[in-house]
Design a protein around this motif. Structure first.
Motif, PDB file in Angstrom:
ATOM      1  N   ILE A 227       0.852  -1.194   0.000  1.00  0.00           N
ATOM      2  CA  ILE A 227       0.000   0.000   0.000  1.00  0.00           C
ATOM      3  C   ILE A 227       0.884   1.240   0.000  1.00  0.00           C
ATOM      4  CG2 ILE A 227      -1.854   1.246   1.156  1.00  0.00           C
ATOM      5  CD1 ILE A 227      -2.579  -1.327   2.621  1.00  0.00           C
ATOM      6  N   HIS A 228       0.638   2.126  -0.955  1.00  0.00           N
ATOM      7  CA  HIS A 228       1.359   3.404  -1.032  1.00  0.00           C
ATOM      8  C   HIS A 228       0.397   4.480  -0.537  1.00  0.00           C
ATOM      9  CE1 HIS A 228       3.592   6.822  -2.523  1.00  0.00           C
ATOM     10  NE2 HIS A 228       4.570   6.022  -2.930  1.00  0.00           N
ATOM     11  N   PHE A 229       0.652   4.980   0.678  1.00  0.00           N
ATOM     12  CA  PHE A 229      -0.307   5.877   1.308  1.00  0.00           C
ATOM     13  C   PHE A 229      -0.221   7.315   0.797  1.00  0.00           C
ATOM     14  CE2 PHE A 229      -0.035   2.438   4.493  1.00  0.00           C
ATOM     15  CZ  PHE A 229      -1.387   2.152   4.598  1.00  0.00           C
ATOM     16  N   LYS A 230       0.760   7.634  -0.048  1.00  0.00           N
ATOM     17  CA  LYS A 230       0.913   9.008  -0.523  1.00  0.00           C
ATOM     18  C   LYS A 230       0.650   9.162  -2.017  1.00  0.00           C
ATOM     19  CE  LYS A 230       4.207  10.244   3.109  1.00  0.00           C
ATOM     20  NZ  LYS A 230       5.569  10.773   3.423  1.00  0.00           N
ATOM     21  N   LYS A 231       0.214   8.098  -2.673  1.00  0.00           N
ATOM     22  CA  LYS A 231      -0.057   8.200  -4.109  1.00  0.00           C
ATOM     23  C   LYS A 231      -1.388   8.902  -4.342  1.00  0.00           C
ATOM     24  CE  LYS A 231      -2.062   4.968  -6.411  1.00  0.00           C
ATOM     25  NZ  LYS A 231      -2.340   3.779  -7.223  1.00  0.00           N
ATOM     26  N   GLY A 232      -1.689   9.143  -5.595  1.00  0.00           N
ATOM     27  CA  GLY A 232      -2.929   9.807  -5.948  1.00  0.00           C
ATOM     28  C   GLY A 232      -4.138   8.912  -5.773  1.00  0.00           C
ATOM     29  N   CYS A 233      -5.281   9.427  -6.176  1.00  0.00           N
ATOM     30  CA  CYS A 233      -6.562   8.760  -5.945  1.00  0.00           C
ATOM     31  C   CYS A 233      -6.653   7.423  -6.683  1.00  0.00           C
ATOM     32  CB  CYS A 233      -7.685   9.686  -6.407  1.00  0.00           C
ATOM     33  SG  CYS A 233      -9.336   9.023  -6.104  1.00  0.00           S
ATOM     34  N   TYR A 234      -7.265   6.450  -6.029  1.00  0.00           N
ATOM     35  CA  TYR A 234      -7.580   5.172  -6.660  1.00  0.00           C
ATOM     36  C   TYR A 234      -8.843   4.629  -6.000  1.00  0.00           C
ATOM     37  CZ  TYR A 234      -5.294   3.236  -2.476  1.00  0.00           C
ATOM     38  OH  TYR A 234      -4.930   2.938  -1.182  1.00  0.00           O
ATOM     39  N   THR A 235      -9.474   3.683  -6.641  1.00  0.00           N
ATOM     40  CA  THR A 235     -10.730   3.146  -6.128  1.00  0.00           C
ATOM     41  C   THR A 235     -10.540   2.557  -4.730  1.00  0.00           C
ATOM     42  OG1 THR A 235     -11.446   2.624  -8.375  1.00  0.00           O
ATOM     43  CG2 THR A 235     -12.603   1.525  -6.575  1.00  0.00           C
ATOM     44  N   GLY A 236     -11.327   3.035  -3.775  1.00  0.00           N
ATOM     45  CA  GLY A 236     -11.252   2.553  -2.401  1.00  0.00           C
ATOM     46  C   GLY A 236     -10.283   3.296  -1.513  1.00  0.00           C
TER      47      GLY A 236
END
Length: 333
Positions: A227-236
């Protein structure tokens, strides 16, 4: 309690009746028929997958592979693919028994990306390797894959270091993507042995009945760089981020041992103080008559030392994982 139960869904990741060896392999190769590879290519595979997976596609490079979750809008994981870069495209490894449903879900979003496609690699083969010496037979001279996620593109294939077992044995996945890939040689192990090593490594695999049931953190995915907690928006993302930043994780994956030869089914409940506190995700039987299990269990149950499986008399033994789970440690103090 009774030692009988109504069969539901097998938890073995092998899909066969084979038993894993209690004398765990340390230098061996197993062909893995229970997984399937898909190649996402064309105009913009990274952008398409970046919006659907919990992993940053910027971190998936020729020398770096990553795990990820594909989730529904409620943040529940319906797939836990391993991702690798191959010739600029992204290859996903999925369990064969849920692959059609996973790709059907992803295809709903793929239609928005003209010129990008996702195709099964029908001729591909997968192998699990135990031991550094086994992998070195395929590596160029002086080349090493030291950490989980380190990978190399070979002629027609991909070699990926994956998580070690809790017993400290190095593991790799070798993907023969086309016919030009070299054929591995070494001592043979079974697919049940590989399933046992996945459990020892603390890596959950989803099945038809567990798809879309758990937020990825409940499956310990954050502890294997999934899990990349600083990436951009994704489903969920909203649900996953809220659980992370507000400290709302109340249950997670535990590795357990059961002294019983009878197969354990997906969804079998973990019982503590006569209450259901969790359920089985995966299990595998060993040839010495015991089984090992991955189960999602409430952290509150840590205050109760005696856990049982519903329908089984023997107590469950808690086994170590190869990585730390701070949420469990905090709840147990």
């Amino acid at each position: 309690m009774s030692d009988t139960a109504t069969p539901t869904e097998s938890t073995s990741t092998t899909g066969t009746a084979h038993l894993a060896s209690a004398n765990r392999p340390k230098a061996a190769i197993a062909r893995v028929e229970s997984a399937r590879l898909y190649r996402v290519g064309g105009k913009d595979p990274h952008k398409f997958l970046h919006g659907q997976l919990s992993q940053s596609l910027d971190d998936v490079k020729p020398d770096k592979s990553r795990r990820a979750a594909a989730c529904n809008p409620k943040g529940r994981a319906y797939a836990l693919p391993l991702l690798a870069d191959y010739e600029g495209d992204i290859v996903l490894r999925l369990p064969r028994r849920i692959a059609d449903e996973v790709t059907s879900q992803l295809n709903k979003f793929l239609m928005l990306f003209r010129g990008t496609d996702m195709k099964p690699l029908e001729q591909a083969h997968l192998y699990g390797f135990w031991g550094e010496a086994t992998a070195e037979a395929l590596l160029p001279e002086a080349m090493e894959l030291k950490l989980p996620g380190d990978s190399i593109t070979l002629a027609g294939g991909k070699l990926i270091r994956v998580q070690d077992t809790a017993e400290g044995v190095a593991r790799y996945e070798y993907w023969q993507i086309d016919d030009s890939a070299p054929i591995p040689e070494g001592a043979e192990a079974t697919e049940a042995d590989w399933a046992a090593s996945e459990i020892s490594a603390g890596l959950a695999e989803l099945s038809p009945s567990t798809m879309s049931e758990y937020v990825p953190q409940m499956l310990n995915l954050q502890h294997v760089d999934g899990i990349h907690f600083k990436k951009g928006c994704y489903t969920g993302q909203e649900v996953i981020a809220r659980m992370h930043y507000l400290g709302q994780l109340k249950k997670s994956i535990f590795r357990l041992s059961l002294p019983s030869e009878r197969p354990v089914e997906v969804g079998t409940q973990i019982i503590a103080n006569d209450k259901a506190v969790g359920e089985v995700i995966n299990s595998v039987g060993f040839d010495d008559g015991h089984q090992e299990i991955l189960a999602v269990v409430k952290h509150a149950a840590l205050s109760t030392p005696d856990w049982h499986l519903e329908g089984f008399d023997p107590s469950l033994e808690r086994l170590p994982l190869p990585y730390k789970v701070p949420e469990q440690e905090a709840a147990g103090n």
